[in-house]
Enzyme design. Structure first.
Site, PDB file in Angstrom:
ATOM      1  N   HIS A   1      43.080  25.980  44.275  1.00 13.84           N
ATOM      2  CA  HIS A   1      43.407  24.562  44.385  1.00 13.84           C
ATOM      3  C   HIS A   1      44.899  24.327  44.149  1.00 13.84           C
ATOM      4  O   HIS A   1      45.555  23.584  44.894  1.00 13.84           O
ATOM      5  CB  HIS A   1      42.579  23.797  43.350  1.00 13.84           C
ATOM      6  CG  HIS A   1      42.649  22.306  43.491  1.00 13.84           C
ATOM      7  ND1 HIS A   1      41.979  21.625  44.473  1.00 13.84           N
ATOM      8  CD2 HIS A   1      43.325  21.371  42.779  1.00 13.84           C
ATOM      9  CE1 HIS A   1      42.221  20.327  44.353  1.00 13.84           C
ATOM     10  NE2 HIS A   1      43.042  20.154  43.333  1.00 13.84           N
TER      11      HIS A   1
ATOM     12  N   GLU B   1      39.283  27.897  48.985  1.00 13.79           N
ATOM     13  CA  GLU B   1      38.838  26.931  47.983  1.00 13.79           C
ATOM     14  C   GLU B   1      37.440  26.418  48.298  1.00 13.79           C
ATOM     15  O   GLU B   1      36.609  26.223  47.396  1.00 13.79           O
ATOM     16  CB  GLU B   1      39.836  25.767  47.919  1.00 13.79           C
ATOM     17  CG  GLU B   1      39.478  24.704  46.900  1.00 13.79           C
ATOM     18  CD  GLU B   1      40.315  23.447  47.067  1.00 13.79           C
ATOM     19  OE1 GLU B   1      40.414  22.703  46.084  1.00 13.79           O
ATOM     20  OE2 GLU B   1      40.838  23.214  48.174  1.00 13.79           O
TER      21      GLU B   1
ATOM     22  N   ASN C   1      42.909  61.174  44.089  1.00 16.50           N
ATOM     23  CA  ASN C   1      42.269  62.480  43.924  1.00 16.50           C
ATOM     24  C   ASN C   1      40.969  62.366  43.139  1.00 16.50           C
ATOM     25  O   ASN C   1      39.981  63.035  43.447  1.00 16.50           O
ATOM     26  CB  ASN C   1      43.218  63.455  43.225  1.00 16.50           C
ATOM     27  CG  ASN C   1      44.202  64.089  44.188  1.00 16.50           C
ATOM     28  OD1 ASN C   1      44.042  64.001  45.404  1.00 16.50           O
ATOM     29  ND2 ASN C   1      45.230  64.720  43.659  1.00 16.50           N
TER      30      ASN C   1
END
Length: 687
Positions: free
Chosen positions: A48, A70, A418
């Site tokens: 907002h 929103e 990894n």
């Protein structure tokens, strides 16, 4: 829009980054805790605020996309639960916002194709469980009109369309007072107050404000903001204009019949406010007993944003001061007859040390600034690999120098990749091995003296030394006979070789054999060490040790063949003195025995191609080569002393020389090279 956007661009960028970071973290939490309503409210508020501030700045594409997000968050507030695929799409929207923000910062004209994202978000609304049917007629979009269920702070934000025509003017200018109050969580009240004045100037003339325009202090504005204006427009027009500024909670506009008396009263109020200071304590009476309560001092919680290059300049100046302090100490030591000079020098020494410590603390930033990037990375990789992985982060508040923090991000990314790709097994494989289907990766940081220790642990398959031996033989890294003689630890350390990989196939994540080589090179360039400990079927632990700072460090000054060099103390575990007759030969390599352990030894003058000295005794510095279990002895003629030095980087022409990390200036003006011993020895071995 009449106010100058450039004036508020930097503020918008800083705030937007914070809100985007909040949205990212909140969505990752929401994916694991879909019932967490507090996180949903945080998402809605951030989106907002972004929508309103980007609209005020005129970034329509930014505003449209955050508006669409929103709407989704609003449905979540009403009880709907998002799917993992919807979270992924929302994170893609966040990536688009981040890229757009970078473009805004770099003045690149490249807008978001928000219509595509809006269409995708609309089509995925069905994946919100418990949502009402999409066939219901949609209400016309009014920009963030509050409902009864919305939190109080959300009722305050109303962004009017800038191009709306103004209502008819009154024939004569009238005087009004405007009383405003900012929301309790407003972070930049002084900036908001300036924006209010700019907006009101569109429809009125500002006569007076309390606090004054040039004294918009955060603490003073916490009690409200009062403005006296004259305007041809009515009260409602002025009120709507003020409400266009974000985080204005209350606006009250009143007609002022007596302009002179109101102006006098406001002037008096401003003078009184300027002289008031917050009281430290106050007394209250509870059950006929006097109780002293401590008042909250808001000033102590305030921070100041400082540019990194200014901190770097400050550090350089402190470094120069340290150099001159050392020179002064040497001059004072030579002057044995001046007690006054000695006392002054000791004071300067103490003050310089305090200043140095303070500047070091200012440059310190928590490792969370890097760590917080990784939950999103691990989530995306685990979804791509179809694995279940939980990332646990510990020690996020541990602080290191910003220059170190900037460099450790890339090595940590390689290590985490990894762990995801090679370490953690598929869920069915883990289940077959009596493991939890969800693998764990623990990323931790801790402070140890002048070092920070970062560990990455996974409870995956571990590194199999036999597979490394087979891969190394195929790649010609060493002969089969040499590989057979290697210990488990030596075989595991082969993963740091350039181009080495045990992966059966190359993926987007890993398998090209460049990751671990980058890790070791980067960490050693920072003056640190990396060590891997792995057990087949149980997991892998990678330990990285780094200096807290790279700017002003403690170093050991040594001489060899009448030349002086500096070696960081972080690279030295101990110093011993040996006679030349005690040096033994192991093939072509010299070695010494320290506490019944044979340690290979190299002579500094041989590494530098300098003539040998006639000294019968040698000072030997025991140093690490990559990890604690791989030690090397460096022989020099003598060890002078230990002192703080300011490391200066070399020019581009010399920066590529391995083994020399920089240079420093001693108190007598002598320039000496700062050696990186592990790189130096490695370079010598390669040649």
């Amino acid at each position: 829009m009449s106010f100058d956007n450039d004036q508020y661009r930097e503020l918008f960028i800083e705030e937007a980054k914070e809100h985007i970071d909040t949205i990212t973290k909140s969505m990752l939490i929401l994916e694991k805790e879909p019932e967490n309503q507090e996180v949903v409210n945080m998402l809605f508020r951030s989106a907002h605020t972004l929508k309103g501030s980007s609209g005020m700045m005129g970034f329509t594409d930014f505003q449209e996309l955050t508006h669409a997000m929103e709407d989704i968050f609003d449905d979540m507030r009403k009880g709907s639960k998002p799917s993992s695929s919807l979270i992924s799409l929302l994170l893609e929207c966040v990536d688009a916002l981040t890229q757009r923000l970078d473009n805004i910062q770099n003045n690149v004209e490249s807008e978001i194709n928000y219509e595509d994202y809006k269409a995708k978000l609309h089509s995925m609304k069905s994946e919100l469980s418990g949502i009402s049917t999409p066939n219901q007629p949609q209400k016309p979009k009014t920009d963030a009109l509050p409902t009864e269920k919305e939190p109080a702070e959300e009722k305050t934000v109303k962004i009017e369309t800038p191009q709306q025509p103004l209502p008819p003017q009154n024939p004569q200018e009238k005087c009004f007072t405007v009383n405003l109050k900012f929301s309790s969580d407003c972070g930049f009240r002084s900036i908001r107050a300036g924006m209010v004045l700019d907006k009101i100037n569109e429809v009125a003339k500002v006569v007076k404000s309390v606090p004054e325009k040039n004294d918009l202090d955060e603490q003073k504005l916490s009690d409200g903001f009062k403005i006296m204006v004259t305007s041809k427009f009515d009260e409602k027009t002025i009120e709507n204009c003020a409400k266009q500024v974000l985080e204005v909670e209350e606006v009250a506009v009143a007609f002022c019949p007596d302009q002179a008396s109101t102006l006098s009263a406001m002037s008096t109020q401003a003078q009184v406010q300027a002289t008031l200071k917050p009281e430290r304590n106050y007394n209250v009476t509870v059950e006929n007993k006097a109780v002293t309560k401590v008042a909250v001092d808001t000033q102590t919680a305030q921070t100041v944003r400082v540019k990194f290059d200014q901190l770097d300049k400050l550090m350089n100046l402190v470094g120069e001061l340290v150099i001159n302090k050392i020179a002064l100490l040497q001059v004072t030591a030579d002057n044995h007859h001046s007690d006054g000079l000695k006392r002054i020098t000791e004071n300067i020494d103490r003050l310089t040390a305090d200043l140095q410590d303070l500047v070091m603390q200012v440059r310190m930033v928590p490792v969370s600034q890097v760590f917080d990037r990784f939950p999103r990375l691990v989530r995306d990789l685990s979804l791509k690999e179809k694995k279940r992985i939980e990332l646990i982060m510990e020690g996020r508040d541990i602080e290191v120098d910003r220059s170190v923090l900037d460099e450790i991000g890339e090595p940590l990314i390689h290590l985490l990749r990894n762990s995801v790709d090679h370490g953690i097994e598929m869920p069915e494989e883990r289940q077959a091995n009596s493991k939890n289907e969800t693998g764990q990766i623990v990323l931790s940081a801790q402070r140890n003296g002048n070092q920070v220790i970062i560990e990455i642990y996974d409870d995956g398959a571990g590194i199999d030394p036999e597979k490394i031996k087979i891969s190394a033989a195929k790649k010609g890294v060493a002969t089969q006979a040499e590989l057979d003689k290697m210990s488990k630890e030596q075989l595991i350390n082969l993963v740091f070789l350039p181009g080495f990989s045990t992966a059966k196939q190359i993926t987007e994540t890993s398998g090209r054999g460049v990751g671990m080589d980058v890790v070791k090179t980067k960490i050693q360039a920072l003056g640190g060490t990396v060590h891997v400990d792995s057990h087949v079927g149980k997991g892998t632990r990678t330990t990285i040790k780094l200096p807290i700072t790279l700017a002003i460090i403690q170093a050991i000054l040594v001489t060899d063949t009448k030349e002086t060099f500096a070696i960081p103390t972080s690279q030295v575990s101990e110093i011993v003195r040996v006679k030349k007759s005690e040096v033994q030969k192991l093939g072509k390599t010299d070695a010494i025995v320290v506490r019944n352990r044979v340690i290979p030894m190299v002579h500094l003058h041989r590494l530098l191609n300098l003539p040998e000295s006639d000294e019968e005794e040698l000072e030997v510095l025991i140093t690490y080569l990559g990890d604690e279990n791989s030690k090397m002895a460096l022989a020099v003629d003598s060890v002078l002393r230990q002192q703080d030095i300011l490391v200066k980087s070399l020019s581009e022409a010399l920066s590529g020389i391995k083994g020399i990390s920089g240079a420093t200036i001693l108190g007598d003006g002598q320039v000496v090279l700062v050696l990186d011993v592990s790189q130096f020895v490695k370079r010598n071995r390669n040649t």
